[in-house]
Scaffold this active site. Sequence first.
Site, PDB file in Angstrom:
ATOM      1  N   ASP A 198      -5.207 -11.591   5.031  1.00 17.45           N
ATOM      2  CA  ASP A 198      -5.708 -10.318   5.562  1.00 17.45           C
ATOM      3  C   ASP A 198      -6.560  -9.585   4.526  1.00 17.45           C
ATOM      4  OD1 ASP A 198      -3.583  -9.743   3.854  1.00 17.45           O
ATOM      5  OD2 ASP A 198      -2.290  -8.929   5.409  1.00 17.45           O
ATOM      6  N   ASN A 257       9.077  -3.157   7.894  1.00 21.37           N
ATOM      7  CA  ASN A 257       9.188  -3.020   9.360  1.00 21.37           C
ATOM      8  C   ASN A 257       9.087  -4.371  10.073  1.00 21.37           C
ATOM      9  OD1 ASN A 257       6.483  -3.683   9.164  1.00 21.37           O
ATOM     10  ND2 ASN A 257       5.704  -1.837  10.135  1.00 21.37           N
ATOM     11  N   HIS A 282       6.699  -6.683   9.617  1.00 10.73           N
ATOM     12  CA  HIS A 282       5.370  -7.271   9.823  1.00 10.73           C
ATOM     13  C   HIS A 282       5.155  -8.476   8.901  1.00 10.73           C
ATOM     14  CE1 HIS A 282       3.249  -4.373   6.764  1.00 10.73           C
ATOM     15  NE2 HIS A 282       3.376  -5.532   6.194  1.00 10.73           N
ATOM     16  N   GLU A 320       1.628  -5.677  12.896  1.00  8.66           N
ATOM     17  CA  GLU A 320       2.614  -4.606  12.977  1.00  8.66           C
ATOM     18  C   GLU A 320       3.460  -4.772  14.246  1.00  8.66           C
ATOM     19  OE1 GLU A 320       3.021  -2.943  10.433  1.00  8.66           O
ATOM     20  OE2 GLU A 320       1.304  -1.798   9.708  1.00  8.66           O
TER      21      GLU A 320
HETATM   22  C1  GLP Z   1       1.292  -5.841   2.934  1.00  2.00           C
HETATM   23  C2  GLP Z   1       0.666  -7.202   3.224  1.00  2.00           C
HETATM   24  C3  GLP Z   1       1.709  -8.216   3.643  1.00  2.00           C
HETATM   25  C4  GLP Z   1       2.886  -8.164   2.690  1.00  2.00           C
HETATM   26  C5  GLP Z   1       3.513  -6.801   2.712  1.00  2.00           C
HETATM   27  C6  GLP Z   1       4.733  -6.685   1.805  1.00  2.00           C
HETATM   28  O1  GLP Z   1       1.461  -5.074   4.058  1.00  2.00           O
HETATM   29  N1  GLP Z   1      -0.333  -7.160   4.245  1.00  2.00           N
HETATM   30  O2  GLP Z   1       1.110  -9.513   3.636  1.00  2.00           O
HETATM   31  O3  GLP Z   1       3.836  -9.135   3.061  1.00  2.00           O
HETATM   32  O4  GLP Z   1       2.535  -5.882   2.265  1.00  2.00           O
HETATM   33  O5  GLP Z   1       4.327  -6.425   0.490  1.00  2.00           O
HETATM   34  P1  GLP Z   1       5.260  -6.537  -0.765  1.00  2.00           P
HETATM   35  O6  GLP Z   1       5.445  -7.995  -1.003  1.00  2.00           O
HETATM   36  O7  GLP Z   1       4.516  -5.858  -1.871  1.00  2.00           O
HETATM   37  O8  GLP Z   1       6.545  -5.860  -0.425  1.00  2.00           O
END
Ligand code: GLP
Length: 265
Positions: free
Chosen positions: A69, A138, A140, A145
């Site tokens: 993304d 949440n 995702h 989402e």
């Molecule tokens: C963002 C990214 C996700 C990732 C999430 C969790 O929203 N788009 O790909 O999994 O954050 O991030 P973290 O690993 O820093 O908790």
Amino acid sequence: MEIHIVADADAGAKVVADLFERTVRDAGDSGAVLGLATGSSPVPTYTELIRRHREEGLSFAACRAFLLDEYVGLPAGHEQSYHAFIRDNFISSIDIEDASVISPNGAASDPAAEAADYDRRIGEAGGVDLQILGIGSNGHIAFNEPGSSLASRTRVVGLTRSTIADNARYFDSPADVPVRAISQGLGTILEARRIVLTASGEGKAAAVAQLAEGAISARWPATVLQTHPAVTVVVDEAAASQLELADYYRHSRALESDIPLSTDR
Ligand code: GLP
């Protein structure tokens, strides 16, 4: 789904790095297609893979990679773009060609067309051999989402308030966090041949419990991974703390430790 409950981030990184190493070595000169994620969760894995590259000669030279993304509105050079993040935290320190690491262009004048084109390019590359994922608090994955179609393709998505709040730590102020992203869809992610999801900390415990044991539902998008035949989940004790069947996962991992990971679970 194969669930590994590990003592800490370093132990988890070794499990995930083993999967990457096997994927890269199995593909040989034809080159693996790697699916890379941003966020803090994959960073220990990237650090371990950099170490294996430097100390053990693990080469990524033949590989290609696709990111999950990108924020809409951040040019590739912006320090908080995912384009920059993956270079800073991983690919600048290994021998993959920079041009072989592809991400959606968040500054495209037509983000919807860019998203559709990105989806097509993944298919043209033959699909992803191994996709690493984190998980949002949440539930995702990528930026799918709650409410995302379980069959969704790469598209422009609006971020929830909770995701904006979670990601604000990377920006000077919450007002600077982009509110839209181009994200691979759940249907796109499911086409990867193998998926590994990694999570740590109490804040992920509810999402991890839903992922592994909840009903498949758009309310918790990661639950769609239950439909994929080759998913490995690597979590620390805190992230595993709401799993009802944690004892079973520990026990079954010990029993299955001699089964090659290439076996579908
Ligand atoms: C963002 C990214 C996700 C990732 C999430 C969790 O929203 N788009 O790909 O999994 O954050 O991030 P973290 O690993 O820093 O908790």
